[in-house]
Structure formats: C-alpha cells, structure tokens
Design a protein around this motif. Structure first.
Motif, PDB file in Angstrom:
ATOM      1  N   PRO A  89       2.426   6.627   7.470  1.00 16.73           N
ATOM      2  CA  PRO A  89       1.206   7.366   7.706  1.00 16.73           C
ATOM      3  C   PRO A  89      -0.276   6.976   8.212  1.00 16.73           C
ATOM      4  CG  PRO A  89       1.159   5.721   5.676  1.00 16.73           C
ATOM      5  CD  PRO A  89       2.496   5.745   7.337  1.00 16.73           C
ATOM      6  N   HIS A  90      -0.911   8.220   8.546  1.00 21.08           N
ATOM      7  CA  HIS A  90      -2.371   8.271   9.476  1.00 21.08           C
ATOM      8  C   HIS A  90      -2.800   8.454   8.666  1.00 21.08           C
ATOM      9  CE1 HIS A  90      -0.042   7.365  12.954  1.00 21.08           C
ATOM     10  NE2 HIS A  90       1.151   8.745  12.817  1.00 21.08           N
ATOM     11  N   ARG A  91      -4.055   8.311   8.585  1.00 20.79           N
ATOM     12  CA  ARG A  91      -5.486   7.739   8.110  1.00 20.79           C
ATOM     13  C   ARG A  91      -6.096   9.151   7.937  1.00 20.79           C
ATOM     14  NH1 ARG A  91     -10.253   3.593   8.623  1.00 20.79           N
ATOM     15  NH2 ARG A  91     -10.871   5.767   9.379  1.00 20.79           N
ATOM     16  N   TRP A  92      -5.502  10.392   8.945  1.00 24.32           N
ATOM     17  CA  TRP A  92      -6.853  11.257   9.308  1.00 24.32           C
ATOM     18  C   TRP A  92      -5.429  12.600   9.084  1.00 24.32           C
ATOM     19  CZ3 TRP A  92      -5.319   8.219  12.564  1.00 24.32           C
ATOM     20  CH2 TRP A  92      -3.654   7.932  13.804  1.00 24.32           C
ATOM     21  N   THR A  93      -4.417  12.500   8.600  1.00 24.66           N
ATOM     22  CA  THR A  93      -3.501  13.228   7.818  1.00 24.66           C
ATOM     23  C   THR A  93      -3.150  13.409   6.763  1.00 24.66           C
ATOM     24  OG1 THR A  93      -1.750  12.088   8.035  1.00 24.66           O
ATOM     25  CG2 THR A  93      -2.206  12.640   9.995  1.00 24.66           C
ATOM     26  N   PRO A  94      -3.483  14.169   6.290  1.00 27.29           N
ATOM     27  CA  PRO A  94      -3.137  15.229   4.933  1.00 27.29           C
ATOM     28  C   PRO A  94      -2.316  13.957   3.707  1.00 27.29           C
ATOM     29  CG  PRO A  94      -3.035  17.197   6.118  1.00 27.29           C
ATOM     30  CD  PRO A  94      -3.290  16.356   6.965  1.00 27.29           C
ATOM     31  N   PHE A  95      -0.830  13.739   4.654  1.00 31.48           N
ATOM     32  CA  PHE A  95      -0.242  13.128   4.130  1.00 31.48           C
ATOM     33  C   PHE A  95      -0.687  12.088   3.713  1.00 31.48           C
ATOM     34  CE2 PHE A  95       3.611   9.653   4.112  1.00 31.48           C
ATOM     35  CZ  PHE A  95       3.631  10.278   3.046  1.00 31.48           C
ATOM     36  N   PHE A  96      -1.715  11.378   4.320  1.00 29.24           N
ATOM     37  CA  PHE A  96      -1.965  10.492   3.969  1.00 29.24           C
ATOM     38  C   PHE A  96      -2.845   9.624   2.200  1.00 29.24           C
ATOM     39  CE2 PHE A  96      -5.137   7.004   3.867  1.00 29.24           C
ATOM     40  CZ  PHE A  96      -4.868   5.430   4.166  1.00 29.24           C
ATOM     41  N   GLY A  97      -3.300  11.085   1.903  1.00 32.55           N
ATOM     42  CA  GLY A  97      -4.007  10.661   0.889  1.00 32.55           C
ATOM     43  C   GLY A  97      -2.533  11.192  -0.294  1.00 32.55           C
ATOM     44  N   LEU A  98      -1.641  11.433  -0.146  1.00 30.27           N
ATOM     45  CA  LEU A  98      -0.738  11.078  -1.034  1.00 30.27           C
ATOM     46  C   LEU A  98       0.157  10.004  -1.250  1.00 30.27           C
ATOM     47  CD1 LEU A  98       1.143  14.537   0.247  1.00 30.27           C
ATOM     48  CD2 LEU A  98      -0.438  14.802  -1.724  1.00 30.27           C
ATOM     49  N   ALA A  99      -0.201   9.533  -0.211  1.00 27.79           N
ATOM     50  CA  ALA A  99       0.515   8.169  -0.102  1.00 27.79           C
ATOM     51  C   ALA A  99      -0.624   6.932  -0.304  1.00 27.79           C
ATOM     52  CB  ALA A  99       1.267   8.136   1.188  1.00 27.79           C
ATOM     53  N   ARG A 100      -2.303   7.398  -0.389  1.00 27.95           N
ATOM     54  CA  ARG A 100      -3.248   6.589  -0.994  1.00 27.95           C
ATOM     55  C   ARG A 100      -2.729   4.952  -1.717  1.00 27.95           C
ATOM     56  NH1 ARG A 100      -8.016  10.226  -2.203  1.00 27.95           N
ATOM     57  NH2 ARG A 100      -9.112   8.061  -2.630  1.00 27.95           N
ATOM     58  N   ASP A 101      -2.269   5.411  -2.400  1.00 29.47           N
ATOM     59  CA  ASP A 101      -1.665   4.265  -4.006  1.00 29.47           C
ATOM     60  C   ASP A 101      -0.412   3.247  -3.659  1.00 29.47           C
ATOM     61  OD1 ASP A 101      -4.079   4.856  -4.643  1.00 29.47           O
ATOM     62  OD2 ASP A 101      -3.302   6.657  -5.977  1.00 29.47           O
ATOM     63  N   ARG A 102       0.191   3.649  -2.411  1.00 32.03           N
ATOM     64  CA  ARG A 102       1.375   3.128  -2.270  1.00 32.03           C
ATOM     65  C   ARG A 102       1.057   2.009  -1.570  1.00 32.03           C
ATOM     66  NH1 ARG A 102       6.266   6.564   1.093  1.00 32.03           N
ATOM     67  NH2 ARG A 102       6.929   4.301   0.357  1.00 32.03           N
ATOM     68  N   THR A 103       2.361   0.975  -1.713  1.00 32.97           N
ATOM     69  CA  THR A 103       1.615   0.074  -1.084  1.00 32.97           C
ATOM     70  C   THR A 103       2.449  -1.046   0.169  1.00 32.97           C
ATOM     71  OG1 THR A 103       2.359  -1.313  -3.553  1.00 32.97           O
ATOM     72  CG2 THR A 103       2.370  -3.159  -2.014  1.00 32.97           C
ATOM     73  N   VAL A 104       1.748  -1.556   1.292  1.00 33.02           N
ATOM     74  CA  VAL A 104       1.735  -2.004   2.105  1.00 33.02           C
ATOM     75  C   VAL A 104       2.534  -3.162   2.817  1.00 33.02           C
ATOM     76  CG1 VAL A 104       0.611  -2.363   4.639  1.00 33.02           C
ATOM     77  CG2 VAL A 104      -0.610  -0.912   2.969  1.00 33.02           C
ATOM     78  N   ILE A 105       3.619  -3.414   2.445  1.00 31.12           N
ATOM     79  CA  ILE A 105       4.476  -4.570   3.260  1.00 31.12           C
ATOM     80  C   ILE A 105       4.792  -4.826   4.633  1.00 31.12           C
ATOM     81  CG2 ILE A 105       6.172  -3.932   1.232  1.00 31.12           C
ATOM     82  CD1 ILE A 105       8.162  -2.647   3.189  1.00 31.12           C
ATOM     83  N   GLU A 106       3.913  -4.082   5.210  1.00 31.48           N
ATOM     84  CA  GLU A 106       4.205  -4.764   6.928  1.00 31.48           C
ATOM     85  C   GLU A 106       2.987  -4.545   7.500  1.00 31.48           C
ATOM     86  OE1 GLU A 106       4.230  -6.440  10.220  1.00 31.48           O
ATOM     87  OE2 GLU A 106       6.320  -6.088   9.569  1.00 31.48           O
ATOM     88  N   PRO A 107       1.740  -5.757   7.267  1.00 35.33           N
ATOM     89  CA  PRO A 107       0.826  -5.699   7.915  1.00 35.33           C
ATOM     90  C   PRO A 107       0.225  -5.556   9.898  1.00 35.33           C
ATOM     91  CG  PRO A 107       0.679  -7.509   7.102  1.00 35.33           C
ATOM     92  CD  PRO A 107       2.653  -7.109   6.844  1.00 35.33           C
ATOM     93  N   ASP A 108       1.048  -5.983  10.379  1.00 29.77           N
ATOM     94  CA  ASP A 108       1.127  -5.841  11.549  1.00 29.77           C
ATOM     95  C   ASP A 108       1.084  -4.676  11.906  1.00 29.77           C
ATOM     96  OD1 ASP A 108       1.583  -6.490  14.156  1.00 29.77           O
ATOM     97  OD2 ASP A 108       2.986  -7.957  14.089  1.00 29.77           O
ATOM     98  N   MET A 109       0.102  -4.352  12.315  1.00 25.76           N
ATOM     99  CA  MET A 109      -0.082  -2.888  12.857  1.00 25.76           C
ATOM    100  C   MET A 109       1.140  -2.810  13.889  1.00 25.76           C
ATOM    101  SD  MET A 109      -3.636  -1.407  14.151  1.00 25.76           S
ATOM    102  CE  MET A 109      -4.419  -2.151  13.241  1.00 25.76           C
ATOM    103  N   ARG A 110       1.282  -3.778  15.215  1.00 25.01           N
ATOM    104  CA  ARG A 110       2.147  -3.610  16.578  1.00 25.01           C
ATOM    105  C   ARG A 110       3.339  -3.051  15.876  1.00 25.01           C
ATOM    106  NH1 ARG A 110       2.233  -9.406  18.561  1.00 25.01           N
ATOM    107  NH2 ARG A 110       3.234  -9.918  16.703  1.00 25.01           N
ATOM    108  N   LYS A 111       3.898  -3.143  14.585  1.00 21.65           N
ATOM    109  CA  LYS A 111       5.478  -2.567  14.258  1.00 21.65           C
ATOM    110  C   LYS A 111       4.963  -1.128  13.035  1.00 21.65           C
ATOM    111  CE  LYS A 111       7.179  -6.455  14.974  1.00 21.65           C
ATOM    112  NZ  LYS A 111       7.501  -7.253  13.739  1.00 21.65           N
TER     113      LYS A 111
END
Length: 509
Positions: A376-398
């Motif tokens: 997801p990208h924060r500026w896209t509409p999809f981000f709003g649909l996924a906003r509550d999903r859990t992040v399992i990869e904190p390394d932005m390089r990935k």
C-alpha cells in the motif's frame, strides 16, 4: 552551480541479481535542463558495484559541489538508503545543500523534512521545470516561497510546502541529458545496450492501489514522430538496441500510439521495445498488432494484478479475466512475449484462492509471470481500505513489491511464500513453457526467453535463501495507519492539471 545527481543503490533483489543495469531516466530528465541552464552537472550511479557509503560520499564531494540531487525510481524502498547518504554527506560537508525528489518524498515531504536535517528541499511532482526554478532561486537568493512544487524548512525549522506546480503540458520541451552517461555501461534483456524512455506519463484508469497514477496527475504523451526520431538517433549514434518503456500505459490513445508505431516503422531501425500496458488495449488493437511487432515491440508486461474477478473489482482494475486471456493469445500470434503480473497478499486470501489463481494462470498460458505482494501507498485510495491491517515488515527497504509487508488473516507468511515459489516453478517449468524457451521460432525471442529464465532461476534461489536466513519479521507489528500515518487520498494528485494540451493530443486522443 556545481550539481551532483545521485542514483542511490537499491536493495531490491532485481537490482542485485541481473548482470544488466538501466540508466536512471528521472535524473537524466532533470539533468538535461540544468545543463542547458549553464550548470556543471555530473551523475553518480551507485547501482554499479553497488557502491558503499564511504565511496559514495567521496565521489559526491570530489569536486566540492554546491548541490546534491537524490532521486530513485523505487523511491519508497530506496528512502532509507537515500536518507543515509544525505546524512553522511551533510556530516562531512555541511555546506552542500541536498535536494530530494521522487514519488515517496513528494507525498511524505512533511516527515522527510521534519524527521531529519539531511534534506534541505523536496521537489514534489515532475522535476524538470521545478528543479530549474529551485536552482535559479538558490543561485540568485530569491525567496523559495515563489517556487511552486517544492517543500522546505522555514527560518524556524518548520516544514512547509509551496503551491503545487502544473504538470508539464509539452513533454518534448525538456531534453534528456544523455551526455551524463556512458551508454556502453547500460544493458538489458541479456546484454543488449539499453535505455529507459517514456512515451507518456500517467494513466487514465482508476486502479485504487496504484502509486503512480496520482503522481503524474494526468495522462499525456510525447509527439509520436519526435519520440521515434529520438529512439532512432540513440540507435544510430549510441548503439542502443533496446528501449524499456517506463510508461504506466503508453497505449492509452490508440491514435497516438498508432502514430508512434508508424513513425518507428518509417525510421527502420532494429530496436527492440519492451514495456507495460493493459490487456484491454491489446484486445482493442487486435487489428494493428502486426504493426506493434514491425515497430520493434517484443514484450509487454500485462498488469493483471489478480485472477479473481471479485478482487479486480475491489481494487478497481477495470479489466476482466476474459480480456487478460485473450490479450495473451493475441500477443503470441504476433510473436510478442507476455509477462503476467500476479499480486498476492490480500487480507482474506486462502490456499483455495491461491489454487484458483494457479489454475487461472495456467489457462492464461503467459510466457512469463511475475509474482508480487500487495504493497500500500499512503496517498492511494487502497490505503484507506487497508489502514487497519497489521504490518509485519518494518524495514522500508523491503517495501518493493517483492516482499510480504502486511499480515493476512488466514495464511502465515511461510505458507504464502512457499505457495508463491511453487506456483512460479509450476508455471515456468511446464513442458509447454520450456518448449517455447528452447524452440521458439523467433531467434531473438528465444534469446530473450533464455536470458529471462536464467535470471529468474537466480532470483528464485536468492529469494529462498533470503527468506530462510535473513527475514525475522513474522511478529505482528502496528497497524498500517500507525506505521505510515493517516491516509492522504485527498492529496493523491501531486500537481495541477496541465494548463494547455500538447498540440498532437487533439488529433491523437
């Protein structure tokens, strides 16, 4: 002014495995206008090596530059590396001012400027004209508030942005600084001398996960004849054999694209063209696909994203599984290779969905596939649909589409990863697929498919190794919104619409 353009090294597997490298088009596009303005400009492409941080800083400071411009096409996953480079340069030479551009900093400019003093200015949106204006303002000590399309810190250290700039109406008004590179160093498609170009910018479709559509604001294209002439010149004068189109959707205008195909045929240069487009456009152009091949098109990446109609509807892809299958069959009839992208990692997916996707891919029968993970990208509409999903990869390089970054409800990351790897092998190692690799009737296409097979095999084993020994991210992290911040859907369009249309648009749209 003395200006250094820097392409940071990327950690993505695709950048490390192949023996080929492509030139950084975005930096070259900015470099041409700066050279024309009389500045001393040089490019450091850190992908070669790749260069280590100490060597990068030494090369940047080699001739005591005034400005360092950093940009990367994979700007989200490259951001940590860009930040490290900028910080190291500032620590060693505080007088060097750092400009940062690309998709990620365009939208994350607040965090970029607030969290670190490494970057002085952010260019938001297209850079050709904005960078010229910014450098002109810095040279003459003009107020930065008068430069549209930038962000910076005021005298109190507060990050602020100027008014948005207008998207470029005439893409042919700015030349690419080809003199900044040695063409012999860049290749693709199995050692063919290659460059990256754009016929168009933007996309008229409404896919809600796309991080590029809003960045470019509006779909526009270059003059078809001028574009073909530039390709022909690159072949005749620089020996370029292959063009990798960086467009999201170059075929959006049938008339404009047909004009380009005819112009390329008239130039009569043996240049191969690869790129991405939509299956719907291939089906639409069934009657002129012979011109695609005659003009040099040898492969299309088809952004199918998923093989499930319900998921396609969720992400507003706009295509159908029927048109996807038909497009691949049409391309094969004209000896044009097809690569199908297949995105996994949607929250509700189960093993049954992966199995159905595998069977659907078999029915599509593409020449190549590329499995990607929903990112997801924060500026896209999809981000709003996924906003509550859990992040399992904190390394932005990935966050490069090749790693799972969001937790799924029903599938553990190990299960998803192994399923994807097995499906990749099953699709690419089918007897029918292997026969095409070994016996394709077109020797050029046979060479291309063998190169891709060798590269894919190396990437496949590298991904297995990385997953087994280098990844320790299975613990649940924060929600996506906590990790990235609030949705920015209202800011999706990074620029104002072009004030006027390109003269050829009225005839080609």
């Amino acid at each position: 002014m003395k200006i250094v353009l820097l392409n940071p090294p990327h950690t993505a597997i695709g950048s490390r495995i192949p023996d080929d490298h492509l030139p950084p088009l975005g930096l070259l596009a900015v470099g041409g206008p700066l050279i024309d303005d009389g500045h001393a400009v040089r490019l450091i492409d850190c992908e070669f090596g790749p260069l280590g941080f100490e060597e990068i800083v030494a090369r940047v400071l080699d001739d005591c530059p005034d400005l360092l411009l950093i940009g990367h096409s994979g700007s989200t996953s490259a951001h940590p590396t860009a930040k490290r480079i900028a910080s190291d340069v500032r620590m060693t030479a505080p007088s060097v001012r750092v400009i940062y551009g690309g998709v990620f900093p365009t939208y994350h400019w607040r965090e970029v400027l607030s969290e670190s003093g490494a970057f002085d200015y952010v260019v938001r949106g297209e850079g050709e004209e904005t960078v010229r204006r910014l450098v002109r303002a810095l040279s003459s000590l003009e107020p930065l508030s008068e430069v549209p399309g930038i962000a910076y810190r005021d005298d109190d250290g507060v990050a602020l942005a100027t008014r948005p700039t207008e998207a470029i109406a005439n893409l042919d008004a700015y030349r690419i600084g080809w003199e900044l590179i040695e063409h012999r160093h860049y290749s693709y498609w199995g050692g063919k001398r290659a460059v990256v170009l754009q016929f168009s910018r933007g996309c008229p479709h409404l896919c809600n996960y796309c991080g590029q559509r809003g960045f470019w604001t509006r779909w526009r294209h270059r003059d078809p004849v001028a574009f073909a002439k530039e390709i022909a010149r690159l072949h005749r004068e620089e020996g370029v054999e292959l063009i990798n189109l960086a467009d999201e959707n170059p075929t959006s205008s049938r008339k404009g694209w047909l004009a380009f195909l005819n112009a390329m045929i008239a130039e009569n240069v043996p240049v191969q063209i690869v790129g991405s487009t939509r299956a719907d456009d291939i089906v639409r152009d069934a009657d002129i696909l012979h011109l695609y091949r005659k003009a040099g098109v040898v492969r299309w990446l088809l952004g199918m994203e998923n093989t499930d109609d319900a998921t396609l509807k969720l992400i507003k892809k706009g295509g159908t599984t029927t048109s996807d299958r038909q497009a691949i069959a049409l391309l094969r009839q004209h000896d044009i290779l097809s690569m199908a992208t297949w995105v996994v990692g949607f929250e509700e997916e189960r093993l049954s969905d992966l199995w159905r996707g595998f069977r659907q891919l078999l029915s599509y029968d593409p020449d190549q596939i590329q499995a990607l993970y929903v990112t997801p990208h924060r500026w896209t509409p999809f981000f709003g649909l996924a906003r509550d999903r859990t992040v399992i990869e904190p390394d932005m390089r990935k966050w490069d589409y090749k790693h799972q970054v969001l937790k799924m409800k029903h599938l553990h990351p190990v299960v998803l990863f192994l399923s994807v790897k097995l499906i990749e092998v099953a699709i690419q190692a089918r007897p029918k697929a292997l026969a095409r690799v070994l016996l394709h009737r077109d020797p050029q296409q046979r060479h291309s498919m063998r190169w891709y097979t060798r590269m894919g095999r190396r990437v496949w084993f590298h991904e297995l190794y990385e997953f087994a020994f280098r990844r320790r991210h299975f613990a649940a992290g924060p929600s996506l919104e906590v990790f990235w911040g609030a949705p920015q859907e209202a800011e999706e369009e990074s620029m104002l619409p072009p004030r006027r249309r390109h003269p050829s648009d009225s005839a080609a749209a």
